[in-house]
Design a protein around this motif. Structure first.
Motif, PDB file in Angstrom:
ATOM      1  N   HIS A 132       0.852  -1.182   0.000  1.00 33.38           N
ATOM      2  CA  HIS A 132       0.000   0.000   0.000  1.00 33.38           C
ATOM      3  C   HIS A 132       0.892   1.238   0.000  1.00 33.38           C
ATOM      4  CE1 HIS A 132      -3.437  -2.536   1.065  1.00 33.38           C
ATOM      5  NE2 HIS A 132      -2.631  -3.137   1.916  1.00 33.38           N
ATOM      6  N   GLU A 133       0.682   2.116  -0.951  1.00 31.57           N
ATOM      7  CA  GLU A 133       1.424   3.368  -0.988  1.00 31.57           C
ATOM      8  C   GLU A 133       0.776   4.331  -0.010  1.00 31.57           C
ATOM      9  OE1 GLU A 133       4.308   3.536  -2.630  1.00 31.57           O
ATOM     10  OE2 GLU A 133       3.863   1.457  -3.158  1.00 31.57           O
ATOM     11  N   ALA A 134       1.586   4.953   0.828  1.00 30.62           N
ATOM     12  CA  ALA A 134       1.062   5.887   1.830  1.00 30.62           C
ATOM     13  C   ALA A 134       2.089   6.997   2.034  1.00 30.62           C
ATOM     14  CB  ALA A 134       0.781   5.173   3.143  1.00 30.62           C
ATOM     15  N   GLY A 135       1.816   8.170   1.490  1.00 33.59           N
ATOM     16  CA  GLY A 135       2.737   9.286   1.637  1.00 33.59           C
ATOM     17  C   GLY A 135       4.083   8.953   1.034  1.00 33.59           C
ATOM     18  N   ASP A 136       5.145   9.139   1.828  1.00 34.61           N
ATOM     19  CA  ASP A 136       6.497   8.881   1.328  1.00 34.61           C
ATOM     20  C   ASP A 136       6.992   7.475   1.662  1.00 34.61           C
ATOM     21  OD1 ASP A 136       6.829   9.233   4.053  1.00 34.61           O
ATOM     22  OD2 ASP A 136       8.271  10.866   3.893  1.00 34.61           O
ATOM     23  N   HIS A 137       6.085   6.584   2.048  1.00 36.57           N
ATOM     24  CA  HIS A 137       6.435   5.202   2.402  1.00 36.57           C
ATOM     25  C   HIS A 137       5.542   4.187   1.682  1.00 36.57           C
ATOM     26  CE1 HIS A 137       8.853   6.941   5.519  1.00 36.57           C
ATOM     27  NE2 HIS A 137       9.216   5.747   5.950  1.00 36.57           N
ATOM     28  N   THR A 138       6.010   2.956   1.662  1.00 34.28           N
ATOM     29  CA  THR A 138       5.206   1.816   1.232  1.00 34.28           C
ATOM     30  C   THR A 138       4.935   0.969   2.467  1.00 34.28           C
ATOM     31  OG1 THR A 138       6.225   1.779  -0.956  1.00 34.28           O
ATOM     32  CG2 THR A 138       5.154  -0.258  -0.231  1.00 34.28           C
ATOM     33  N   ILE A 139       3.668   0.611   2.666  1.00 39.31           N
ATOM     34  CA  ILE A 139       3.295  -0.299   3.745  1.00 39.31           C
ATOM     35  C   ILE A 139       3.329  -1.702   3.150  1.00 39.31           C
ATOM     36  CG2 ILE A 139       1.507  -1.005   5.384  1.00 39.31           C
ATOM     37  CD1 ILE A 139       0.423   1.941   5.096  1.00 39.31           C
ATOM     38  N   VAL A 140       4.193  -2.541   3.703  1.00 33.83           N
ATOM     39  CA  VAL A 140       4.368  -3.897   3.212  1.00 33.83           C
ATOM     40  C   VAL A 140       3.661  -4.840   4.178  1.00 33.83           C
ATOM     41  CG1 VAL A 140       6.041  -5.693   2.600  1.00 33.83           C
ATOM     42  CG2 VAL A 140       6.640  -3.255   2.309  1.00 33.83           C
ATOM     43  N   VAL A 141       2.659  -5.547   3.693  1.00 28.99           N
ATOM     44  CA  VAL A 141       1.966  -6.540   4.502  1.00 28.99           C
ATOM     45  C   VAL A 141       2.484  -7.911   4.092  1.00 28.99           C
ATOM     46  CG1 VAL A 141      -0.272  -7.558   5.123  1.00 28.99           C
ATOM     47  CG2 VAL A 141      -0.087  -5.084   4.696  1.00 28.99           C
ATOM     48  N   GLY A 142       2.927  -8.666   5.081  1.00 32.81           N
ATOM     49  CA  GLY A 142       3.467  -9.986   4.814  1.00 32.81           C
ATOM     50  C   GLY A 142       2.676 -11.074   5.505  1.00 32.81           C
ATOM     51  N   ARG A 143       2.527 -12.210   4.835  1.00 26.94           N
ATOM     52  CA  ARG A 143       1.886 -13.392   5.431  1.00 26.94           C
ATOM     53  C   ARG A 143       2.984 -14.227   6.073  1.00 26.94           C
ATOM     54  NH1 ARG A 143      -2.986 -16.653   4.635  1.00 26.94           N
ATOM     55  NH2 ARG A 143      -3.670 -14.998   3.217  1.00 26.94           N
ATOM     56  N   VAL A 144       2.814 -14.529   7.336  1.00 27.97           N
ATOM     57  CA  VAL A 144       3.809 -15.294   8.091  1.00 27.97           C
ATOM     58  C   VAL A 144       3.648 -16.775   7.769  1.00 27.97           C
ATOM     59  CG1 VAL A 144       4.703 -15.850  10.376  1.00 27.97           C
ATOM     60  CG2 VAL A 144       3.780 -13.559   9.920  1.00 27.97           C
ATOM     61  N   ASP A 145       4.742 -17.379   7.286  1.00 26.50           N
ATOM     62  CA  ASP A 145       4.741 -18.802   6.974  1.00 26.50           C
ATOM     63  C   ASP A 145       5.414 -19.629   8.069  1.00 26.50           C
ATOM     64  OD1 ASP A 145       3.408 -18.581   4.502  1.00 26.50           O
ATOM     65  OD2 ASP A 145       5.279 -18.071   3.489  1.00 26.50           O
ATOM     66  N   GLN A 146       6.456 -19.089   8.667  1.00 28.44           N
ATOM     67  CA  GLN A 146       7.195 -19.760   9.740  1.00 28.44           C
ATOM     68  C   GLN A 146       7.622 -18.700  10.731  1.00 28.44           C
ATOM     69  OE1 GLN A 146       8.011 -23.167   9.904  1.00 28.44           O
ATOM     70  NE2 GLN A 146       6.809 -23.516   8.062  1.00 28.44           N
ATOM     71  N   LEU A 147       7.804 -19.084  11.985  1.00 20.99           N
ATOM     72  CA  LEU A 147       8.283 -18.146  12.986  1.00 20.99           C
ATOM     73  C   LEU A 147       8.879 -18.912  14.144  1.00 20.99           C
ATOM     74  CD1 LEU A 147       5.342 -16.714  15.090  1.00 20.99           C
ATOM     75  CD2 LEU A 147       5.075 -18.607  13.519  1.00 20.99           C
ATOM     76  N   ALA A 148       9.706 -18.222  14.926  1.00 21.54           N
ATOM     77  CA  ALA A 148      10.304 -18.857  16.099  1.00 21.54           C
ATOM     78  C   ALA A 148      10.666 -17.803  17.126  1.00 21.54           C
ATOM     79  CB  ALA A 148      11.551 -19.646  15.715  1.00 21.54           C
ATOM     80  N   LEU A 149      10.473 -18.170  18.366  1.00 28.23           N
ATOM     81  CA  LEU A 149      10.928 -17.379  19.496  1.00 28.23           C
ATOM     82  C   LEU A 149      12.300 -17.932  19.847  1.00 28.23           C
ATOM     83  CD1 LEU A 149      10.295 -15.268  21.681  1.00 28.23           C
ATOM     84  CD2 LEU A 149       9.224 -17.103  22.997  1.00 28.23           C
ATOM     85  N   GLU A 150      13.346 -17.158  19.602  1.00 29.60           N
ATOM     86  CA  GLU A 150      14.717 -17.624  19.813  1.00 29.60           C
ATOM     87  C   GLU A 150      15.133 -17.516  21.277  1.00 29.60           C
ATOM     88  OE1 GLU A 150      17.227 -18.707  17.291  1.00 29.60           O
ATOM     89  OE2 GLU A 150      15.297 -19.153  16.366  1.00 29.60           O
ATOM     90  N   ASP A 151      14.733 -16.440  21.943  1.00 27.49           N
ATOM     91  CA  ASP A 151      15.137 -16.220  23.338  1.00 27.49           C
ATOM     92  C   ASP A 151      14.013 -15.507  24.078  1.00 27.49           C
ATOM     93  OD1 ASP A 151      16.292 -15.576  25.782  1.00 27.49           O
ATOM     94  OD2 ASP A 151      18.179 -14.886  24.900  1.00 27.49           O
ATOM     95  N   ALA A 152      13.268 -16.254  24.872  1.00 26.19           N
ATOM     96  CA  ALA A 152      12.117 -15.698  25.594  1.00 26.19           C
ATOM     97  C   ALA A 152      12.533 -14.823  26.772  1.00 26.19           C
ATOM     98  CB  ALA A 152      11.223 -16.832  26.092  1.00 26.19           C
ATOM     99  N   GLU A 153      13.789 -14.890  27.178  1.00 30.20           N
ATOM    100  CA  GLU A 153      14.253 -14.154  28.357  1.00 30.20           C
ATOM    101  C   GLU A 153      14.858 -12.790  28.040  1.00 30.20           C
ATOM    102  OE1 GLU A 153      13.602 -15.378  31.412  1.00 30.20           O
ATOM    103  OE2 GLU A 153      12.611 -16.996  30.322  1.00 30.20           O
ATOM    104  N   VAL A 154      15.260 -12.560  26.802  1.00 28.71           N
ATOM    105  CA  VAL A 154      15.959 -11.331  26.452  1.00 28.71           C
ATOM    106  C   VAL A 154      14.982 -10.153  26.361  1.00 28.71           C
ATOM    107  CG1 VAL A 154      15.830 -11.602  23.941  1.00 28.71           C
ATOM    108  CG2 VAL A 154      17.759 -10.413  24.952  1.00 28.71           C
ATOM    109  N   ALA A 155      15.443  -8.987  26.759  1.00 29.52           N
ATOM    110  CA  ALA A 155      14.642  -7.765  26.648  1.00 29.52           C
ATOM    111  C   ALA A 155      14.780  -7.192  25.239  1.00 29.52           C
ATOM    112  CB  ALA A 155      15.104  -6.740  27.687  1.00 29.52           C
ATOM    113  N   PRO A 156      13.793  -6.422  24.785  1.00 31.01           N
ATOM    114  CA  PRO A 156      13.832  -5.868  23.432  1.00 31.01           C
ATOM    115  C   PRO A 156      14.716  -4.633  23.328  1.00 31.01           C
ATOM    116  CG  PRO A 156      11.878  -5.097  24.540  1.00 31.01           C
ATOM    117  CD  PRO A 156      12.556  -6.064  25.491  1.00 31.01           C
ATOM    118  N   LEU A 157      15.203  -4.387  22.121  1.00 33.06           N
ATOM    119  CA  LEU A 157      15.837  -3.116  21.798  1.00 33.06           C
ATOM    120  C   LEU A 157      14.716  -2.175  21.374  1.00 33.06           C
ATOM    121  CD1 LEU A 157      18.429  -1.460  21.388  1.00 33.06           C
ATOM    122  CD2 LEU A 157      18.504  -2.340  19.044  1.00 33.06           C
TER     123      LEU A 157
END
Length: 169
Positions: A132-157
């Motif tokens: 979707h074009e929106a202003g000066d950016h493109t909004i990219v929508v992705g369908r998730v096929d695979q995912l993994a939680l690598e470290d449940a204990e780490v805090a986010p950046l």
């Protein structure tokens, strides 16, 4: 009320808009892809969000000026690497222009072939669903096929008021 209304007209509107939105803390992710001829490509994004559980959809926004986005788009698949608090330097490396962003990065392939970065808190392997074009950016929508939680204990950046930030315990 101890605030003041920021102007939205004239030259200063971009700065005011950025300052106000900067009060909303965001996580940081690196979006990667395996381009058939260019090899691994990636960019840092703090505009990443979930969209839907059924089907599983996520989005990120990319500036029209991005030199990396055309390669990710051509690949048609991408991996969102959710960064952990210790990955500030990696985030900075993937914002650098004109440099090999994968220099010194020992990545492994996601099922799509897109790079999974070491130390990421989690990853989501996606295919481009819609744009979707929106202003000066493109909004990219992705369908998730695979995912993994690598470290449940780490805090986010985090990113807050134009700076990297971390959660305080």
């Amino acid at each position: 009320m101890n605030g003041h209304q920021a102007p939205m007209a004239g030259e200063d509107h971009t700065t005011s808009f950025r300052n106000v939105l900067g009060t909303f803390a965001t996580g940081i992710a690196i979006v990667t892809a395996a381009h058939p001829t260019a090899g691994p490509v990636g960019l840092t994004a703090n505009s990443f969000s979930s969209v839907s559980l059924t089907p599983p959809l996520v989005l990120f926004c990319v500036a029209h000026t991005s030199s990396t986005w055309p390669s990710i788009r051509a690949a048609g698949r991408f991996c969102v690497n959710v960064l952990a608090e210790h990955q500030e330097e990696l985030s900075r490396q993937f914002t650098a222009r004109g440099e090999d962003r994968f220099r010194g990065v020992d990545w492994r392939p996601a099922p799509s072939g897109a790079p999974i970065l070491p130390g990421a808190a989690a990853w989501l392997d996606c295919r481009v669903e819609t744009l979707h074009e929106a202003g000066d950016h493109t909004i990219v929508v992705g369908r998730v096929d695979q995912l993994a939680l690598e470290d449940a204990e780490v805090a986010p950046l985090l990113y807050y008021r134009s700076r990297y930030a971390r959660l305080m315990a």
